[in-house]
Design an enzyme around this catalytic site. Structure first.
Site, PDB file in Angstrom:
ATOM      1  N   GLY A 239      71.768 -39.849 -26.218  1.00 15.94           N
ATOM      2  CA  GLY A 239      71.537 -40.043 -24.790  1.00 15.94           C
ATOM      3  C   GLY A 239      71.219 -41.439 -24.326  1.00 15.94           C
ATOM      4  O   GLY A 239      71.151 -41.681 -23.117  1.00 15.94           O
ATOM      5  N   GLU A 275      71.283 -38.523 -32.534  1.00 16.96           N
ATOM      6  CA  GLU A 275      72.693 -38.145 -32.319  1.00 16.96           C
ATOM      7  C   GLU A 275      73.326 -39.011 -31.227  1.00 16.96           C
ATOM      8  O   GLU A 275      73.783 -38.501 -30.212  1.00 16.96           O
ATOM      9  CB  GLU A 275      72.767 -36.690 -31.862  1.00 16.96           C
ATOM     10  CG  GLU A 275      72.161 -35.678 -32.796  1.00 16.96           C
ATOM     11  CD  GLU A 275      72.035 -34.293 -32.147  1.00 16.96           C
ATOM     12  OE1 GLU A 275      72.238 -34.151 -30.926  1.00 16.96           O
ATOM     13  OE2 GLU A 275      71.740 -33.345 -32.887  1.00 16.96           O
ATOM     14  N   PRO A 276      73.356 -40.328 -31.398  1.00 18.98           N
ATOM     15  CA  PRO A 276      73.948 -41.150 -30.341  1.00 18.98           C
ATOM     16  C   PRO A 276      75.470 -41.042 -30.338  1.00 18.98           C
ATOM     17  O   PRO A 276      76.104 -40.985 -31.394  1.00 18.98           O
ATOM     18  CB  PRO A 276      73.520 -42.571 -30.726  1.00 18.98           C
ATOM     19  CG  PRO A 276      73.344 -42.525 -32.215  1.00 18.98           C
ATOM     20  CD  PRO A 276      72.910 -41.120 -32.548  1.00 18.98           C
ATOM     21  N   GLY A 277      76.036 -40.969 -29.153  1.00 20.78           N
ATOM     22  CA  GLY A 277      77.494 -41.004 -29.031  1.00 20.78           C
ATOM     23  C   GLY A 277      77.883 -42.253 -28.266  1.00 20.78           C
ATOM     24  O   GLY A 277      78.371 -43.242 -28.798  1.00 20.78           O
ATOM     25  N   ARG A 278      77.560 -42.211 -26.962  1.00 23.61           N
ATOM     26  CA  ARG A 278      78.013 -43.255 -26.040  1.00 23.61           C
ATOM     27  C   ARG A 278      77.606 -44.664 -26.470  1.00 23.61           C
ATOM     28  O   ARG A 278      78.399 -45.596 -26.338  1.00 23.61           O
ATOM     29  CB  ARG A 278      77.413 -42.958 -24.667  1.00 23.61           C
ATOM     30  CG  ARG A 278      77.985 -43.774 -23.542  1.00 23.61           C
ATOM     31  CD  ARG A 278      77.194 -43.542 -22.249  1.00 23.61           C
ATOM     32  NE  ARG A 278      76.926 -42.181 -21.923  1.00 23.61           N
ATOM     33  CZ  ARG A 278      77.636 -41.441 -21.044  1.00 23.61           C
ATOM     34  NH1 ARG A 278      78.647 -41.973 -20.408  1.00 23.61           N
ATOM     35  NH2 ARG A 278      77.300 -40.195 -20.802  1.00 23.61           N
ATOM     36  N   TYR A 318      82.609 -37.620 -12.454  1.00 20.90           N
ATOM     37  CA  TYR A 318      81.187 -37.950 -12.251  1.00 20.90           C
ATOM     38  C   TYR A 318      80.980 -39.073 -11.240  1.00 20.90           C
ATOM     39  O   TYR A 318      79.858 -39.564 -11.097  1.00 20.90           O
ATOM     40  CB  TYR A 318      80.545 -38.420 -13.568  1.00 20.90           C
ATOM     41  CG  TYR A 318      80.825 -37.573 -14.769  1.00 20.90           C
ATOM     42  CD1 TYR A 318      80.262 -36.309 -14.907  1.00 20.90           C
ATOM     43  CD2 TYR A 318      81.646 -38.034 -15.796  1.00 20.90           C
ATOM     44  CE1 TYR A 318      80.519 -35.532 -16.028  1.00 20.90           C
ATOM     45  CE2 TYR A 318      81.904 -37.271 -16.920  1.00 20.90           C
ATOM     46  CZ  TYR A 318      81.330 -36.016 -17.027  1.00 20.90           C
ATOM     47  OH  TYR A 318      81.589 -35.266 -18.133  1.00 20.90           O
ATOM     48  N   CYS A 346      98.984 -36.222  -8.588  1.00 19.96           N
ATOM     49  CA  CYS A 346      99.116 -35.774  -7.201  1.00 19.96           C
ATOM     50  C   CYS A 346      97.855 -35.136  -6.661  1.00 19.96           C
ATOM     51  O   CYS A 346      97.842 -33.952  -6.307  1.00 19.96           O
ATOM     52  CB  CYS A 346     100.278 -34.800  -7.113  1.00 19.96           C
ATOM     53  SG  CYS A 346     101.770 -35.614  -7.637  1.00 19.96           S
ATOM     54  N   GLU A 347      96.765 -35.869  -6.673  1.00 14.23           N
ATOM     55  CA  GLU A 347      95.585 -35.438  -5.932  1.00 14.23           C
ATOM     56  C   GLU A 347      94.731 -36.657  -5.619  1.00 14.23           C
ATOM     57  O   GLU A 347      94.708 -37.617  -6.388  1.00 14.23           O
ATOM     58  CB  GLU A 347      94.784 -34.356  -6.658  1.00 14.23           C
ATOM     59  CG  GLU A 347      94.403 -34.594  -8.076  1.00 14.23           C
ATOM     60  CD  GLU A 347      93.647 -33.391  -8.647  1.00 14.23           C
ATOM     61  OE1 GLU A 347      92.495 -33.199  -8.267  1.00 14.23           O
ATOM     62  OE2 GLU A 347      94.227 -32.645  -9.452  1.00 14.23           O
ATOM     63  N   TYR A 375      83.815 -40.675 -24.213  1.00 14.63           N
ATOM     64  CA  TYR A 375      84.213 -39.668 -23.230  1.00 14.63           C
ATOM     65  C   TYR A 375      85.440 -40.111 -22.443  1.00 14.63           C
ATOM     66  O   TYR A 375      85.575 -39.832 -21.247  1.00 14.63           O
ATOM     67  CB  TYR A 375      83.018 -39.333 -22.307  1.00 14.63           C
ATOM     68  CG  TYR A 375      81.777 -38.958 -23.092  1.00 14.63           C
ATOM     69  CD1 TYR A 375      81.744 -37.771 -23.811  1.00 14.63           C
ATOM     70  CD2 TYR A 375      80.674 -39.813 -23.164  1.00 14.63           C
ATOM     71  CE1 TYR A 375      80.627 -37.435 -24.573  1.00 14.63           C
ATOM     72  CE2 TYR A 375      79.555 -39.482 -23.926  1.00 14.63           C
ATOM     73  CZ  TYR A 375      79.547 -38.291 -24.624  1.00 14.63           C
ATOM     74  OH  TYR A 375      78.446 -37.956 -25.385  1.00 14.63           O
TER      75      TYR A 375
HETATM   76  N1  LLP Z   1      73.659 -34.558 -28.808  1.00 10.99           N
HETATM   77  C1  LLP Z   1      73.921 -33.534 -27.982  1.00 10.99           C
HETATM   78  C2  LLP Z   1      73.392 -32.217 -28.298  1.00 10.99           C
HETATM   79  C3  LLP Z   1      74.706 -33.742 -26.820  1.00 10.99           C
HETATM   80  O1  LLP Z   1      74.952 -32.725 -26.009  1.00 10.99           O
HETATM   81  C4  LLP Z   1      75.204 -35.033 -26.534  1.00 10.99           C
HETATM   82  C5  LLP Z   1      76.038 -35.280 -25.365  1.00 10.99           C
HETATM   83  C6  LLP Z   1      74.912 -36.067 -27.444  1.00 10.99           C
HETATM   84  C7  LLP Z   1      74.126 -35.799 -28.558  1.00 10.99           C
HETATM   85  C8  LLP Z   1      75.417 -37.470 -27.248  1.00 10.99           C
HETATM   86  O2  LLP Z   1      74.923 -38.063 -26.099  1.00 10.99           O
HETATM   87  P1  LLP Z   1      75.229 -39.617 -25.821  1.00 10.99           P
HETATM   88  O3  LLP Z   1      74.471 -40.411 -26.843  1.00 10.99           O
HETATM   89  O4  LLP Z   1      76.683 -39.821 -25.942  1.00 10.99           O
HETATM   90  O5  LLP Z   1      74.737 -39.835 -24.442  1.00 10.99           O
HETATM   91  N2  LLP Z   1      81.184 -36.440 -20.628  1.00 10.99           N
HETATM   92  C9  LLP Z   1      79.962 -37.031 -20.140  1.00 10.99           C
HETATM   93  C10 LLP Z   1      78.872 -37.053 -21.186  1.00 10.99           C
HETATM   94  C11 LLP Z   1      78.544 -35.697 -21.757  1.00 10.99           C
HETATM   95  C12 LLP Z   1      77.460 -35.729 -22.796  1.00 10.99           C
HETATM   96  C13 LLP Z   1      77.321 -34.403 -23.466  1.00 10.99           C
HETATM   97  N3  LLP Z   1      76.373 -34.357 -24.528  1.00 10.99           N
HETATM   98  C14 LLP Z   1      80.267 -38.427 -19.628  1.00 10.99           C
HETATM   99  O6  LLP Z   1      81.429 -38.838 -19.652  1.00 10.99           O
HETATM  100  O7  LLP Z   1      79.378 -39.127 -19.169  1.00 10.99           O
END
Ligand code: LLP
Length: 421
Positions: A239, A275-278, A318, A346-347, A375
């Site tokens: 997050g 659990e970092p993604g972004r 978003y 087309c929107e 994402y």
């Molecule tokens: N762990 C869990 C359980 C999650 O649900 C998520 C993201 C993460 C880790 C990773 O979060 P991050 O570090 O990436 O913030 N599609 C949306 C974001 C959806 C996030 C869903 N869960 C966007 O484009 O902003």
């Protein structure tokens, strides 16, 4: 920091000129920087050291197997939320003991897949899931290691669609009911309780909500231990937000986040997982598009790109901002112009930006969306029968297509016409 810089006025991905990739692959395409991914992963491992820890990349943010291999080879764990993502992690060579399985709707089939293939832990989100997992594990002769995801009822102060830690959200069990749920978990034959999980949302730009949540987790750890549970691992979720503009936006750094983790849960003697993604993938990717037309409308000019909402849905879904830059840098002090940047779908929702000031651009020019690694490609679709956007990985002066653009034959051949029609 990323590795997408101008050199002699041409945008580069590491040492590769973006127009060279465009010439080889065609537009639109995503391009990722191996150096940026690597750097961001290391920022987290450094921030958490010397705590015993594992950084589990949230592969929902960017799940190409080549990217997972790169991170997996650095030692990263993986956070998966479906059987499909589990398969991706395994296909990238990541062993089961480095894979955590999150998500509110794990099916029995997915549980079987992960138990037989190997799993670090399941982050369980409800009592029915706990019972199902116990049954599946017993039927296979396994004991499933679990944490329970608790919902701490904390406002993450982020976009409502990606906030997950309030009691009205579908995620986790209310923290107030944790004792009850852990007692049931401990009584189930197919379950081994090992820890606690929390994740309050995505794109958090302040540390304070994390602090509130982690302090609640620390209290819960002490309470559950006093109730006889051997809590030895804390999964603190992902997050941490990233800057989406180059201006004054400055979300907290991984070092500050690491210090917060040490301050809130560091003295509990637990192994820490995040659990970092972004933060790992977001600024490691660009979406590169070509300009099809510049269309003069009434009181506004439209920049019509060959990328659309199906390739990068975040702005229309978003209202998200992505910086858009020309691939050939405009000379300093050259004039800018306000464009509505749109795609061909087309929107009206297929709008990336309204009234965006950009240097003058013309048909055939290339532009790049920044911060598109997370994402982006994973949320792409083939809406309007636009082929799934390809992905390219750069490392130094190498680049390779890591997901091809499908041909129209491939797309059409996926549909079948029933014999009775
Ligand atoms: N762990 C869990 C359980 C999650 O649900 C998520 C993201 C993460 C880790 C990773 O979060 P991050 O570090 O990436 O913030 N599609 C949306 C974001 C959806 C996030 C869903 N869960 C966007 O484009 O902003």
């Amino acid at each position: 920091m990323d590795h997408f810089l101008y050199r002699n006025g041409i945008l580069h991905a590491e040492d590769v000129a973006v127009p060279d990739i465009a010439a080889a692959v065609g537009t639109p395409f995503y391009v990722y920087s191996a150096a940026t991914l690597t750097r961001h992963y290391h920022l987290f491992t450094e921030a958490l050291s010397p705590l015993p820890h594992m950084v589990c990349f949230a592969i929902k943010s960017l799940s190409n197997v080549a990217v997972l291999k790169l991170l997996g080879d650095l030692g990263a764990g993986m956070d998966v939320v479906s059987g499909g993502e589990y398969r991706r992690a395994r296909a990238a060579g990541v062993p089961g003991e480095r894979i955590v399985f999150s998500g509110v709707g794990k099916t029995r089939e997915e549980m079987r897949l992960a138990l037989t293939g190997g799993i670090r832990q399941f982050n369980v989100e409800s009592e029915p899931e706990l019972r199902a997992l116990s049954e599946v594990a017993v039927s296979l002769g396994f004991v499933a290691p679990i944490t329970v995801r608790v919902n701490p009822d904390v406002d993450a102060r982020t976009h409502e669609k990606i906030a997950t830690g309030k009691k009205e959200n579908k995620f986790g069990i209310p923290i107030a009911r944790a004792s009850e749920v852990y007692a049931e978990a401990a009584s189930l034959p197919g379950i081994e309780v090992i820890g606690i999980d929390v994740h309050i949302g995505s794109q958090l730009t302040e540390l304070e909500p994390f602090e509130q949540a982690y302090l609640k987790v620390a209290d819960l750890t002490r309470r559950l231990r006093s109730e006889g549970h051997d809590i030895r691992r804390l999964d603190l979720g992902g997050g941490l937000g990233i800057p989406y503009t180059r201006s004054n936006e400055a979300p907290p750094l991984p070092t500050d986040y690491g210090a917060l983790i040490k301050r809130t849960v560091g003295d509990l003697g637990c192994e820490v997982e995040i659990e970092p993604g972004r933060l790992i993938s977001g600024n490691a990717g660009l979406l590169v598009a070509g300009v099809i037309y510049v269309k003069n409308g009434e009181g506004r000019d439209f920049l019509i790109l060959d990328a659309a909402m199906n390739d990068l849905v975040r702005p229309s879904m978003y209202g998200a901002h992505h910086d858009i830059v020309p691939v050939v840098e405009a000379p300093a002090a050259s004039p800018t112009h306000a464009y509505d940047v749109v795609g061909p779908v087309c929107e009206t929702g297929d709008t990336f930006a309204k009234g965006r000031d950009l240097p003058l651009v013309a048909e055939g020019d290339l532009v790049a969306f920044r911060s598109a690694g997370a994402y982006g490609a994973v949320m792409a679709s083939e809406y309007n029968t636009r082929p799934l956007v390809p992905e390219v990985l750069v490392k130094g002066d190498h680049f390779a297509v890591i997901r091809e653009r499908p041909s129209f034959d491939e797309i059409l051949n996926r549909d079948t016409i029933p014999a009775w029609l």
